[in-house]
Write an enzyme that holds these catalytic residues in place. Structure first.
Site, short mmCIF file in Angstrom:
data_model
loop_
_atom_site.label_atom_id
_atom_site.label_comp_id
_atom_site.label_asym_id
_atom_site.label_seq_id
_atom_site.Cartn_x
_atom_site.Cartn_y
_atom_site.Cartn_z
N HIS A 21 51.72 38.45 46.25
CA HIS A 21 50.28 38.67 46.19
C HIS A 21 49.57 37.36 46.54
CE1 HIS A 21 46.54 40.56 45.08
NE2 HIS A 21 46.24 39.51 44.36
N ASP A 23 46.07 35.75 47.28
CA ASP A 23 44.61 35.86 47.29
C ASP A 23 44.02 35.03 48.42
OD1 ASP A 23 44.04 37.59 45.04
OD2 ASP A 23 44.91 35.99 43.81
N ASP A 136 45.29 44.80 43.05
CA ASP A 136 44.59 43.85 42.19
C ASP A 136 43.09 44.06 42.03
OD1 ASP A 136 44.82 41.75 40.39
OD2 ASP A 136 44.35 40.22 41.88
N HIS A 396 38.97 40.48 46.95
CA HIS A 396 38.62 40.80 45.56
C HIS A 396 38.40 39.58 44.67
CE1 HIS A 396 43.08 40.82 45.74
NE2 HIS A 396 42.98 40.23 44.58
ZN LIG Z 1 44.35 39.02 43.62
#
Ligand SMILES: [Zn+2]
Length: 972
Positions: A21, A23, A136, A396
Site C-alpha cells: 500500500h 500512499d 484504505d 485518500h
Molecule cells: Zn492509504
C-alpha cells in the site's frame, strides 16, 4: 456454497495476494517515497517474480508506477514487466493514478484520475484493469461501484466501513454482495463487491522487510517492525499463525476461497526477503495440505475472483445506499476529514474546473481552424500536467486533508504549476485568435469571458478595477449593464459587476476603460455606483425582541428579511410559491479536547466534539450595498465585542437581471461567500442555518456530486453528533412538505442536521493535541488560514428546486472563466461572434467532458495489440484528431415525470465547429473498451427482478467528422 462448521469437508483454497500500500503523499512527499521505497518495491518485485514462476504481485497506484516506468526502468526491466503482465503474474488492479478518496472527491475527478491511469496502462501494455482495490479510503460511496462497472470492472474491493456493520456482515457471511450503486442504472451496472474482513489489507506477523527508512527516522524502527526469518525451528509458529488466521476468516465467507492480502503500507521494498520467507511457509503448509484441509497459493486479485465467480452461489443484492460515514470504533467517527484543510479542498476543485474549461477550449481551438502561433503539442502538455496534478490530489490522504503540512505544500505546488500552465495555454489561444491590433490605452482592460458549459448562461461576472469611473462596452461597442462598488476586501479597489449572457462553449469580449472625469458626458450609460448602508453593531447577549424591525432585500424570486435588532437573517419569502420561511444563520464552533489523557480528541481524520456547538461571536455588524444588478448584504461577526477584525463574515448577494433575459438560475439563488478564520486552537467552525421547516431532522446530501442520499438522524450510544455528519461534495438539502432549502457548494464540507429544520456546514477546523504518534510524524491540523468558501442557497417547492438544483450546481462548478488583458492590445470590433459556433445541449444533458486525451493507440483492440507486439520501443505520437466526449443525463430515473425522460442528442450540434466527423465509437467510461466488445461477468443474485440492458453513460469517441448519428441518452 459450503456449509458452516464443515471445514474439513471441502478443501479451503487460500489466495495469498502480495501487495504494497503506497500512499501518494501522506507523511512523505511523492519524491521522498520514490527514493526511499517505491523504486525498490518495483525493482525487487520484478526481479523476484522473474526468478520464480509461482510468485504474484498486484500493482495499484499508477502515479508511482509511471514515475518508475518512465524514470527508472532499464530496457531489460521493461521487457520483464511486459512478460509478467502477459502471463498474468503481475496484475494491475484499480489502475487509477491513485486510490481515490470516496467521501470528499467529485465524481468528475474520480473519472479523470481513472482515465489517466487506464489510458497509460492500455497504451503501454494493452491491458484494462478489471478489479478494484479501494482498501484504505475512509468510507465507501455508491458512486464508486457504478463508475467501476461503467469502466468494465468485474469486482470491487472495499474495506473501511462502519465497525458495527462489518461485524454484523461477518457474522451473517454477507461481506460479499452484488452492489447496484446507481438508482437509475441498477442491475445494468451492478458489480460484485467484496468487503475485506476485520484484518483488512495488512498481514501482521508476515512482513520481513521492516520499515522503510526515511531521513530522520531511527534505524531501530526498521528492525523493531521486522519479522524474524523463518527457520526450521520456528516454522511451526508461522504456519499455525497463518492457518489460524485462515480458518477464522473462512467462517465469514460463503465460498471455500480465502482472500489473504499479504503486505501492508510501504511493504515489499525488499521483495527478496518477503518471498524467500513466505515460500518456506507456503511449501510447508502445502506439504501438509491434506491434514490441514487447505492449500495456499500466490495469487492476483483476478485469480481469487475467478475462483469465487466459478462457484454457484446466489448473492445478496445491495441497493444504492453508501457506506458513509465510517466509524472505526465507538470513539472514532471519521467525519472530521470532510472539512480538514478546507483551503486545499477549494483549490483542488478550482483546478478541476479550470481544467474542464481548458479542455473544451483547446479541443475546439485545435480542431476548428489553422493555428498561427500555438504549438498544439505544447498545449496538450499543459493540460496533461494539470490532469496529473488534479488526479494526484484525489488520493485518500490528499484532498482529505489527512497529510502532514509539508506534503500539503507539494499538492498545492503541483496544482498551482498545472493551473499556471493552463492559464498560459488559454491566454495563448486568445492571443492566437485576436492578436494585438492597435495602440496602447493606459489603464484600461480587455476581458475575454469563456463559458465552458454547453448551454447559454446568464450570470454576473466580477472584475476588480482600480477606479470607480469606468465605461464598459461589449464586442460590438455597445455599453453593458454593470455596477461598481468599493471592493469588499481591498480598500483602494472596486468590484465591477457585469451582467453577461454567453452561449455554450463561447466567448464574450469586453473593454473596460477609465472615464477621464466623472463629469465627462459621453452619452453612454455608465455603470451604476452602488450605495452602502451601515448598521451599527448588535450584541448577541443583549438581543432584544426579534422581528420587530425588518429590512427587506429583494429580487424577482426572493425577499430576504434582515432583523435590525440582531443584524441576522430573519426570513426569506419565496415569490413563486408565495411562502415565507423563517430562517436565520450564525457561526458556531465545536470545542474539542486537546489532551489525549483526558479522553478522545479530534484530529485530521476524526471529529470528537466535547459537546454541542456554541455561538462563536459576541457582536455582529451589517452593511447593505444596494445596486440595480446586485444587492450585497455584509454581516461581520466579531468573536469578542472589542475585536477590530471580524473572525467570520457572510457576503450574501441577490442578483437582478433585466426582464426578458434568461436569468432563471441567476434569480433563484442567494449567493453566499464566507470569510472564516483564523480560528482559535481546537475549534471546528460551522455555519448553522435554522429554519422553521418541519424536516424531522432528515438531511439529504450527495455522493460525489452524483447521487443524493437520504440521511435520517440517528441516535448512537456514543459520538452521536459526529456520527450524524456526512460529506457534502456539491449539494445538500432539507425539506418540509411544501418547501425545500438546497445548499450548493463550491468544494467539499461536512454537513449535518442536528435539529429539526436545521442544517449546518462545517467550514474550517484548527486542532492541536498531545497525541505522541501524531506529534512524532507531524500529522497535525494547526490550520491558521483564512478560508473563503461559497454556498448558493435555493429555496422553493420540491418541484421548483429539483428542476433547478442540477443546472445550478453546474453553474456554480463551471462559472465563466474571465481572462484579463491590458488594453494595449485591442481586438477588432465584432470579432467575438465570428470565433466559433455556439453549442447548446438540451437542458437535461450536461457536457461532462470535451477533450483531446492525446491517446496514442489504435481504437481497434486487435490492431493495438499487434502494434504492441511488433515494436515496443516505437514511441507513437499523440493523436490530436481524436476527441473524447462524455454526456450526462442529469436526472434520476424516477425523479421527475418530465425531466427524467430519455433525451435524444444530436451529435452534430455538440461537435459543431470541429470539422467533419470520420467515425463515432461508444467506449467504456475510461475510454479503453469498445462497449460492444466489453463483456462483464454476470452474477446470480437473490433478486427475482434481475434484468440487464445496455450501459447509459455514453462515451463517444469521434475521429474528426463526417456523419453524426443521433444517440439516445437515458437517465443515469
Ligand atoms: Zn492509504
Amino acid at each position: 456454497m459450503w456449509p458452516l462448521g464443515a471445514l474439513s469437508e471441502p478443501q479451503l483454497r487460500v489466495f495469498v495476494v502480495p501487495h504494497s500500500h503506497m500512499d501518494v503523499g501522506w507523511l512523505h512527499t511523492v519524491q521522498e517515497s520514490m527514493q526511499v521505497y517505491v523504486t525498490n518495491v518495483y525493482n525487487s518485485v520484478v526481479e523476484e517474480l522473474t526468478l520464480e514462476k509461482k510468485r504474484r504481485f498486484i500493482v495499484v497506484e499508477q502515479e508511482y508506477f509511471r514515475l518508475w516506468w518512465d524514470g527508472v526502468t532499464s530496457d531489460t526491466q521493461k521487457g520483464q514487466v511486459h512478460q509478467l503482465v502477459a502471463e498474468g503474474r503481475l496484475e494491475f488492479v484499480l489502475g487509477g493514478q491513485v486510490m481515490h478518496d470516496e467521501a470528499v472527491t467529485h465524481f468528475d475527478d474520480q473519472i479523470l484520475q481513472l482515465t489517466e491511469g487506464h489510458g497509460f496502462l492500455y497504451e503501454t501494455f494493452g491491458v484494462r484493469p478489471q478489479f478494484s482495490w479501494q482498501v484504505d479510503p475512509f468510507g465507501a460511496s455508491s458512486t464508486t461501484p457504478t463508475l467501476f462497472a461503467l469502466a468494465g470492472f468485474n469486482a470491487h474491493v472495499i474495506s473501511r466501513i462502519d465497525y458495527n456493520l462489518k461485524e454484523a456482515m461477518q457474522d451473517t457471511r454477507e461481506l460479499q454482495f452484488v452492489w447496484r450503486g446507481s438508482r437509475s442504472l441498477s442491475a445494468q451496472q451492478e458489480i460484485f463487491t467484496h468487503v475485506l474482513d476485520q484484518f483488512s489489507y495488512c498481514s501482521e506477523g508476515f512482513n520481513w522487510d521492516g520499515e522503510a527508512i526515511f531521513p530522520g527516522t531511527s534505524p531501530n524502527d526498521m528492525y523493531l517492525q521486522m519479522q524474524i526469518p523463518v527457520t526450521k525451528d520456528n516454522i511451526q509458529i508461522f504456519t499455525s499463525l497463518l492457518v489460524r488466521s485462515v480458518l477464522t476468516r473462512a467462517t465469514w465467507f460463503r465460498t471455500p476461497h480465502v482472500l489473504w492480502p499479504w503486505g501492508c503500507d510501504r511493504q515489499f521494498f525488499n521483495a527478496s526477503l518477503q518471498f524467500a520467507n513466505m515460500d518456506i511457509i507456503m511449501d510447508y503448509i502445502n506439504s501438509e495440505a491434506s491434514e490441514l484441509s487447505l492449500s495456499v497459493e500466490y495469487a492476483t486479485l483476478g485469480d481469487y475472483f475467478r475462483a469465487v465467480h466459478s462457484d454457484q452461489v446466489s448473492w445478496q443484492v445491495r441497493d444504492h445506499r453508501d457506506f458513509l460515514p465510517y466509524s472505526s470504533d465507538m470513539h472514532h467517527a471519521w467525519t472530521g476529514f470532510y472539512a480538514s484543510r478546507s483551503g486545499l479542498k477549494g483549490l483542488a476543485r478550482r483546478a478541476s474546473s479550470l481544467l474542464y474549461a481548458g479542455e473544451s477550449m483547446f479541443t475546439r481551438y485545435v480542431l476548428s481552424a489553422p493555428h498561427r502561433f500555438l504549438d498544439p503539442a505544447w498545449g496538450l502538455q499543459q493540460l496533461q500536467q494539470l490532469r496529473w496534478a488534479v488526479s494526484e490530489v484525489q488520493h485518500h490522504d490528499a484532498i482529505t486533508g489527512t497529510h502532514v503540512p509539508r506534503v500539503g505544500d507539494m499538492f498545492v505546488e503541483h496544482l498551482s504549476t498545472g493551473m499556471e500552465g493552463v492559464h498560459k495555454l488559454m491566454a495563448s489561444i486568445i492571443q492566437d485568435r485576436s492578436p494585438a491590433h492597435s495602440g496602447p490605452e493606459p489603464g484600461g482592460h480587455f476581458a475575454v469571458v469563456y463559458n465552458p458549459l454547453a448551454w447559454t448562461v446568464t450570470t454576473i461576472i466580477t472584475l476588480t478595477v482600480g477606479f470607480p469611473n469606468v465605461s464598459i462596452t461589449d464586442e460590438s461597442g455597445h455599453p453593458v449593464l454593470a455596477q461598481v462598488q468599493p471592493s469588499k476586501e481591498m480598500p483602494s479597489a472596486y468590484d465591477l459587476y457585469v451582467l453577461t449572457t454567453i452561449p455554450g462553449l463561447s466567448y464574450r469580449h469586453y473593454s473596460i476603460r477609465p472615464r477621464r472625469s466623472s463629469q465627462e458626458k459621453t452619452g453612454e450609460p455608465e455603470p451604476f455606483v452602488a450605495k452602502t448602508m451601515q448598521f451599527g453593531g448588535r450584541l448577541r447577549r443583549s438581543a432584544r425582541q426579534v422581528g420587530g424591525s425588518l429590512v427587506p432585500v429583494n429580487n424577482d424570486c426572493y425577499i430576504v428579511f434582515l432583523d435590525l435588532d440582531t443584524n441576522l437573517m430573519h426570513s426569506v419569502w419565496e415569490r413563486q410559491s408565495n411562502r415565507k420561511v423563517y430562517m436565520t444563520q450564525q457561526f458556531m464552533e465545536y470545542h474539542t479536547n486537546s489532551d489525549v489523557r483526558k479522553g478522545p480528541v479530534s484530529d485530521n481524520y476524526v471529529f470528537t466534539p466535547s459537546g454541542a456547538a456554541e455561538p462563536a461571536w459576541e457582536a455582529v455588524r451589517m452593511e447593505i450595498v444596494e445596486g440595480p444588478l446586485v444587492t450585497e448584504i455584509r454581516q461581520y461577526f466579531h468573536r469578542k465585542v472589542n475585536d477590530s477584525e471580524p473572525t467570520f463574515t457572510i457576503y450574501s448577494r441577490l442578483a437582478r437581471s433585466p426582464q426578458g433575459s434568461d436569468g432563471e438560475l441567476l434569480c433563484h439563488r442567494i449567493e453566499q461567500e464566507y470569510r472564516v478564520g483564523p480560528l482559535e486552537l481546537n475549534r471546528e467552525a460551522i455555519l448553522r442555518t435554522s429554519t422553521k421547516l418541519n424536516t424531522g431532522r432528515v438531511l439529504h446530501s450527495d455522493n460525489n456530486g452524483y447521487q443524493v442520499q437520504r440521511r435520517p438522524y440517528r441516535d448512537y450510544k456514543s459520538n452521536t453528533i459526529a456520527r450524524n455528519y456526512y460529506p457534502m461534495v456539491q449539494s445538500a438539502f432539507i425539506q418540509s412538505r411544501h418547501s425545500r432549502l438546497v445548499l450548493l457548494s463550491e468544494q467539499a464540507h461536512g454537513v449535518s442536521s442536528q435539529g429539526n429544520g436545521q442544517v449546518e456546514v462545517m467550514l474550517h477546523r484548527r486542532l492541536w493535541n498531545n497525541d505522541e504518534w501524531a506529534l512524532h510524524d507531524g500529522l497535525t491540523l494547526n490550520d491558521s488560514s483564512v478560508v473563503h468558501p461559497v454556498l448558493w442557497l435555493l429555496l422553493g417547492s420540491r418541484a421548483l428546486t429539483s428542476g433547478l438544483r442540477q443546472r445550478s450546481r453546474l453553474a456554480l462548478q463551471h462559472r465563466p472563466v474571465v481572462m484579463l488583458r491590458q488594453l494595449s492590445e485591442i481586438v477588432p470590433r465584432g470579432s467575438g461572434s465570428r470565433w466559433q459556433e455556439a453549442v447548446t445541449l438540451p437542458s437535461r444533458v450536461h457536457l461532462q467532458i470535451l477533450s483531446i486525451p492525446g491517446w496514442k493507440y489504435s481504437s481497434n483492440h486487435t490492431e493495438h495489440l499487434r502494434t504492441l507486439q511488433k515494436d515496443r520501443k516505437h514511441e507513437p505520437k499523440a493523436d490530436l484528431r481524436r476527441v473524447l466526449l462524455r454526456l450526462q443525463h442529469l436526472y434520476e430515473v424516477d425523479q421527475d415525470p418530465v425531466l427524467s425522460r430519455p433525451v435524444t442528442v444530436n451529435l452534430r450540434s455538440v461537435l459543431g465547429g470541429l470539422g467533419s466527423v470520420v467515425s463515432v465509437e461508444e467506449r467504456s467510461l475510461t475510454g479503453t473498451w469498445d462497449v460492444n466488445e466489453m463483456r462483464r461477468w454476470t452474477w446470480s443474485t437473490r433478486d427475482p427482478h434481475h434484468h440487464r440492458g445496455p450501459g447509459s453513460l455514453v462515451l463517444i469517441w469521434p475521429r474528426v467528422p463526417s456523419q453524426t448519428p443521433a444517440l439516445p441518452l437515458r437517465p443515469v
